[in-house]
Scaffold this motif. Sequence first.
Motif, short mmCIF file in Angstrom:
data_model
loop_
_atom_site.label_atom_id
_atom_site.label_comp_id
_atom_site.label_asym_id
_atom_site.label_seq_id
_atom_site.Cartn_x
_atom_site.Cartn_y
_atom_site.Cartn_z
N ASP A 1 -26.83 58.63 34.74
CA ASP A 1 -25.53 59.68 35.38
C ASP A 1 -25.04 58.32 34.39
OD1 ASP A 1 -26.66 60.58 37.19
OD2 ASP A 1 -26.64 58.68 38.23
N GLY A 2 -25.08 58.23 33.31
CA GLY A 2 -23.70 58.00 32.44
C GLY A 2 -22.85 56.45 32.31
N GLN A 3 -23.70 55.99 33.10
CA GLN A 3 -23.98 54.40 32.51
C GLN A 3 -25.10 53.87 32.36
OE1 GLN A 3 -20.76 52.78 33.53
NE2 GLN A 3 -19.91 54.85 33.49
N TRP A 4 -25.29 52.56 31.61
CA TRP A 4 -26.30 51.33 31.39
C TRP A 4 -26.49 51.03 32.88
CZ3 TRP A 4 -29.03 52.70 27.32
CH2 TRP A 4 -29.06 53.61 25.73
N VAL A 5 -28.02 50.93 32.73
CA VAL A 5 -28.11 50.23 34.16
C VAL A 5 -28.89 48.92 33.50
CG1 VAL A 5 -29.77 50.03 35.88
CG2 VAL A 5 -28.45 52.38 35.41
N GLU A 6 -28.78 47.85 33.90
CA GLU A 6 -29.46 46.72 32.74
C GLU A 6 -30.30 45.80 33.93
OE1 GLU A 6 -26.72 45.16 28.76
OE2 GLU A 6 -25.55 44.72 31.54
N THR A 7 -31.44 45.01 33.84
CA THR A 7 -32.66 44.30 34.47
C THR A 7 -32.46 43.17 34.17
OG1 THR A 7 -33.95 47.01 35.04
CG2 THR A 7 -34.33 44.64 35.60
N PRO A 8 -32.35 42.29 34.58
CA PRO A 8 -31.91 40.93 34.32
C PRO A 8 -33.88 40.87 33.95
CG PRO A 8 -30.71 41.27 35.74
CD PRO A 8 -31.04 42.38 36.16
N ILE A 9 -34.41 39.70 33.30
CA ILE A 9 -35.39 39.43 33.01
C ILE A 9 -36.08 38.70 34.23
CG2 ILE A 9 -37.05 37.42 31.93
CD1 ILE A 9 -35.12 37.14 29.52
N GLU A 10 -35.59 37.80 35.16
CA GLU A 10 -36.22 37.36 36.76
C GLU A 10 -36.44 38.57 37.54
OE1 GLU A 10 -38.01 34.74 37.00
OE2 GLU A 10 -37.81 33.90 35.00
N ASP A 11 -35.72 39.02 37.40
CA ASP A 11 -35.66 41.26 38.40
C ASP A 11 -36.87 41.45 38.00
OD1 ASP A 11 -33.73 40.05 39.51
OD2 ASP A 11 -32.44 41.68 39.02
N PHE A 12 -36.93 41.52 36.92
CA PHE A 12 -37.79 42.59 35.90
C PHE A 12 -39.51 41.92 36.51
CE2 PHE A 12 -41.11 44.14 32.18
CZ PHE A 12 -40.32 45.11 32.56
N ARG A 13 -39.72 40.76 36.13
CA ARG A 13 -40.68 40.14 36.49
C ARG A 13 -41.16 40.01 37.38
NH1 ARG A 13 -40.38 33.60 34.47
NH2 ARG A 13 -43.10 34.08 34.52
N LYS A 14 -40.13 39.85 38.95
CA LYS A 14 -40.83 40.27 40.38
C LYS A 14 -41.22 41.64 41.03
CE LYS A 14 -37.67 36.66 41.95
NZ LYS A 14 -36.12 36.20 42.37
N LYS A 15 -40.39 42.68 39.86
CA LYS A 15 -40.72 44.36 40.17
C LYS A 15 -42.35 44.32 39.65
CE LYS A 15 -35.94 45.90 40.06
NZ LYS A 15 -35.11 46.81 40.12
N VAL A 16 -42.52 43.57 38.29
CA VAL A 16 -43.58 43.58 37.68
C VAL A 16 -45.29 43.60 38.70
CG1 VAL A 16 -45.29 43.24 36.34
CG2 VAL A 16 -42.40 43.87 34.85
N ALA A 17 -44.78 42.21 39.14
CA ALA A 17 -45.57 41.70 40.92
C ALA A 17 -45.77 42.69 41.46
CB ALA A 17 -45.11 40.24 40.14
#
Length: 538
Positions: free
Chosen positions: A27-43
């Motif tokens: 929607d026209g905005q960059w959505v950044e995912t921090p490293i720790e959030d990314f790792r938690k979501k993977v698990a």
Amino acid sequence: MQKTLLQLVEEGYPLNKTGVCMAVKRDGQWVETPIEDFRKKVARFAMGLYGLGIRKGDRVGLHSENCTEWILCDLAILSLGAVTVPIYATQPGEQIRYILEDSEAKVHITSSQKLFQAFAPYVDELPNLQLVGILGQFHDRMKTLDEVMTDGKALLNSEEAIYPAMVAAVEPEDLATLIYTSGTTGMPKGVMLTHWNIVSNVIAVKEHGFFINTEEHGGGKLLSYLPLSHIFERCMTFLAISSGFPMYFIPNIDTFTTDIQEVKPVHFTTVPRLLEKVYTGIQTKVEAAPGAKGKLARWAFNKANSYEVGTPKTGLGWKLADKLVLSKFRDLFGGNLVGITSGGAALPSKIMSFMNGIGIPTAQGYGLTETSPVLTIYNKDRLVAGSAGVVLKGVELKLIPVEGGSGDEGEIVVRGPNIMKGYYKKPKETAEVLSEDGWFYTGDIGRLDQTGNLFITDRKKELLKLSTGKYIAPAPIENELVLTPEIEQAIVIGNGQKFCSALLVLNVPALLHEIKEAGHSLTEDQVWDHPEVRAHLM
């Protein structure tokens, strides 16, 4: 020492200086995912899949545009020792059904309603297939990504030992992915690649030397627009993560020009067609520029166009061209590019010369899905125009003479740790390209120069044989034709004929611009029969 993709990725997180693992534009905005959030979501998603019954060796389909969730899902699948089956965003519904059925997928992940529409007519033919939607629910059998992650989070809290045990059980020689390559006839074949196939390739590219490295360019961003369902971009994404670089994904190539200026990346991978379009776009504007500024722009453009790759740019002329014109061309790419790596098709020498001439190091590598993918890659300190680079460490390469090839050409045959295990459930097709002692026959024709640089001539199956007995390689001719601003696409034909011809798809806006410059104002409907147009094309 062999390692898994999971271990490779974990090594890269501490190297990341930005704190951002990945980003996607929505929607026209960059959505950044921090490293720790990314790792938690993977698990959490991994355990959510575990709750759906996914175990080691099971296959999971993944149909999505480039986005953070693509890699999140991929790593979650791999964490269970399961196998990712990527599907192109543009894949027809019938082929999606075939791939899911042939791979025996137990879960199928789709990003959006738009993509799911292609498969929707075939859903009932696979009643046991479980469905997951990344951005929502598109079928009454479908769970959303958030729902599956919520279930996974609960399972992580109640069964803490399962996830680390599943990750620890993954071995380097375990199958990591089934990539279905589209053929010219019939349904696609599933290429079997292990963790070590891909990891060995990433390590070899890093050790060989890339345009970017963590020490010099850490903190910079990488841009991704090529489909992650192709092993080239997926391998480059693993290289980025393991080197500590955040990856910014563009779901829609139509916004590339805007996105690259917002992200200001230090590197991106591409196919030659994008650079060809950039080249012809710049050429058209420069040729149309009026007055003294136009004359200056054309002088600088021609200077970059005739640049001999690998030679120093000395003298006042280069300094003036760079300050007044060429730096403006670089700004089109965000202004921070350290280099561009091209693949997927041969990069025309003229494009490579121009890009390096304007001050953006650009070169290519060579490989196939079956080779995980890189076989050869440029030497960043000694670029050679037209070359696909030199052979990676650990890869053996030889040329086998073929009918129609010149004396120094041959079919490229390779062996190494990156070579596929075979085509899934297709032993006959595997035996046709993979020898018992590990040599893979690529079907590509090439030659080696005295310094070990590989030059790709054409596909073995695409060589044309004229009625005179002469063989013609169509690719170099086609590559030259599409550098003309008025030509969008070209295909050379003539097998069995006295001479070659070319079928052309015209770039109508560029053609209309040329005709307008000649003093004629035409609509798109009028352009085809106008005598001035015919004369211009001839």
